[in-house]
Enzyme design. Structure first.
Site, short mmCIF file in Angstrom:
data_model
loop_
_atom_site.label_atom_id
_atom_site.label_comp_id
_atom_site.label_asym_id
_atom_site.label_seq_id
_atom_site.Cartn_x
_atom_site.Cartn_y
_atom_site.Cartn_z
N ARG A 21 0.83 -1.22 0.00
CA ARG A 21 0.00 0.00 0.00
C ARG A 21 0.87 1.27 0.00
O ARG A 21 0.40 2.36 -0.29
CB ARG A 21 -0.97 -0.03 1.19
CG ARG A 21 -1.96 1.11 1.21
CD ARG A 21 -3.24 0.79 2.02
NE ARG A 21 -3.04 -0.04 3.17
CZ ARG A 21 -2.58 0.38 4.35
NH1 ARG A 21 -2.23 1.66 4.52
NH2 ARG A 21 -2.45 -0.46 5.35
N TYR A 73 -15.65 16.83 -16.45
CA TYR A 73 -16.12 15.56 -15.93
C TYR A 73 -17.04 15.79 -14.72
O TYR A 73 -16.67 16.48 -13.78
CB TYR A 73 -14.92 14.69 -15.53
CG TYR A 73 -15.35 13.34 -15.05
CD1 TYR A 73 -16.06 12.49 -15.90
CD2 TYR A 73 -15.12 12.92 -13.76
CE1 TYR A 73 -16.50 11.27 -15.47
CE2 TYR A 73 -15.55 11.68 -13.31
CZ TYR A 73 -16.24 10.87 -14.18
OH TYR A 73 -16.70 9.65 -13.74
N ASP A 143 -7.08 19.39 -14.61
CA ASP A 143 -7.35 18.03 -15.07
C ASP A 143 -6.89 17.96 -16.53
O ASP A 143 -7.50 18.57 -17.41
CB ASP A 143 -8.86 17.73 -14.93
CG ASP A 143 -9.19 16.29 -15.32
OD1 ASP A 143 -8.47 15.72 -16.18
OD2 ASP A 143 -10.19 15.75 -14.80
N LYS A 168 -7.85 6.89 -19.73
CA LYS A 168 -8.24 7.36 -21.06
C LYS A 168 -7.03 7.37 -21.99
O LYS A 168 -6.39 6.34 -22.19
CB LYS A 168 -8.88 8.74 -20.91
CG LYS A 168 -9.91 8.81 -19.76
CD LYS A 168 -11.28 8.75 -20.27
CE LYS A 168 -12.40 8.69 -19.26
NZ LYS A 168 -12.28 7.92 -18.07
C1 LIG Z 1 -11.67 14.47 -17.55
C2 LIG Z 1 -11.85 13.33 -16.60
N1 LIG Z 1 -11.32 13.42 -15.37
C3 LIG Z 1 -11.45 12.41 -14.49
C4 LIG Z 1 -12.15 11.27 -14.79
C5 LIG Z 1 -12.27 10.17 -13.78
O1 LIG Z 1 -11.37 9.16 -14.11
P1 LIG Z 1 -11.57 7.61 -13.75
O2 LIG Z 1 -12.76 7.13 -14.50
O3 LIG Z 1 -10.28 7.00 -14.17
O4 LIG Z 1 -11.77 7.54 -12.27
C6 LIG Z 1 -12.72 11.13 -16.06
C7 LIG Z 1 -13.48 9.95 -16.51
O5 LIG Z 1 -14.03 9.12 -15.95
C8 LIG Z 1 -12.57 12.20 -16.98
O6 LIG Z 1 -13.12 12.14 -18.20
#
Ligand SMILES: Cc1ncc(COP(=O)(O)O)c(C=O)c1O
Length: 343
Positions: A21, A73, A143, A168
């Site tokens: 961990r 998101y 982000d 992604k």
């Molecule tokens: C721009 C963006 N940030 C964060 C996330 C969250 O990522 P995760 O699905 O890997 O937890 C996503 C998609 O789910 C996303 O499209």
């Protein structure tokens, strides 16, 4: 490396791998490679959401102010609404636009941006947002999921934290969940590692290995996706049978001027709308090379009618389209035949 505890005799050595961990040699390799993308320290997490919450939850407390944008998101808005506001944290939700973000900065502790935002693909000027954040004594987190560190380097532009979902474009094969936060400040890096160890929001070693292996093709994938996304956007603009077309690389897109300054690659996404939800669904069903799925950035083209979730401010027929690594002409032809069929 698959291990929960490591061999550890006698007094603990702070530098050694102790327990899964807290550290794993595969994470170390992945974090070194990710760090090189932005000349920063990378801390990896179990998912993008684990990375996002590792930034917002420990940094904010009662009486603090978070500035976040309307597009992006939905997870960040959900955490803000369900987790931060009940703790007495003020959330200022502003339009996804540089002036609005800067105007909301005074009194804030953290500014959270997603740029380009998805699904609407608005672009915020990271350098201007960083200046506004720092003038207000706040931190700026970006982000960077859509562009990845290869397409855009938020830390070079003044951001304090560059976060991404590695699920992604970064890993790009739609076969793992991963997140990362990149920072140049050692205190922030240590705080993120402690949070990860305490909460157990750790990446699986196999996922870390897969992601590391996938980095070898990041450049190839990102360039093809970026070129194909733009080619498709240009073709859709010529056809004129879709509305609300967005792509940061289109010269007449409202995001283009800032995107050109701060992005090296456009990313895989474009957005456009068909006149109704039914027509959008029929279009998706008529595509042969495009899978209907809610993620993006993979080697195979994916798309979805984003309005189906009710979480984004988009028309019912709005489609978020992610170009894959298909042959560009093949993908453009497939989208065109599908549009012709539903016309
Ligand atoms: C721009 C963006 N940030 C964060 C996330 C969250 O990522 P995760 O699905 O890997 O937890 C996503 C998609 O789910 C996303 O499209």
């Amino acid at each position: 490396m698959l291990a929960a505890p490591y061999h550890l005799r006698g007094d603990a050595d702070a530098a050694a791998y102790v327990y899964g961990r807290y550290g794993n040699p595969t994470w170390t390799h992945l974090e070194r490679a990710l760090g090189e993308l932005e000349e920063a320290e990378a801390v990896t997490f179990a998912s993008g959401m684990a990375a996002l919450t590792a930034v917002v939850l420990p940094l904010l407390g009662r009486g603090d102010v978070l500035v976040a944008c309307g597009d992006g998101y939905p997870g960040v808005r959900e955490i803000a609404r369900e987790r931060l506001e009940p703790l007495g944290i003020e959330v200022r939700l502003v339009p996804t636009d540089t002036e609005a973000v800067a105007a909301a900065a005074p009194g804030a502790r953290l500014l959270w941006l997603e740029t380009p935002s998805n699904p609407r693909l608005d672009v915020v000027d990271i350098a201007a947002a960083a200046e506004a954040a720092h003038a207000a004594g706040a931190l700026l987190a970006v982000d960077n999921t859509v562009a990845t560190g290869l397409g855009q380097r938020p830390l070079d532009l003044g951001a304090d934290l560059s976060m991404l979902s590695g699920t992604k474009s970064l890993s790009g094969h739609s076969d793992l969940l991963l997140g990362a936060v990149l920072v140049r400040d050692a205190v922030l890096a240590e705080g993120l590692r402690r949070w990860r160890g305490q909460t157990g929001a750790v990446p699986g070693p196999f996922e870390a290995w897969l992601a590391h292996r996938s980095l070898a093709t990041l450049g190839l994938r990102a360039e093809r996706q970026s070129d194909t996304g733009l080619a498709l956007a240009r073709r859709l603009r010529e056809r004129g049978d879709v509305s609300d077309l967005r792509h940061p690389g289109l010269e007449d897109d409202p995001s283009h001027a800032v995107a050109r300054r701060q992005m090296a690659l456009w990313g895989p996404l474009l957005g456009f709308a068909l006149p109704s939800a039914e027509r959008a669904q029929a279009f998706l069903a008529a595509c042969a090379l495009v899978s209907e799925a809610t993620s993006f950035g993979g080697v195979h083209a994916t798309a979805e009618r984003r309005g189906r979730w009710g979480t984004d401010d988009v028309p019912e027929g709005f489609i978020r389209f992610s170009a894959g690594c298909e042959d560009t002409a093949d993908l453009v032809a497939d989208v065109e035949q599908a549009l012709d069929r539903v016309a």
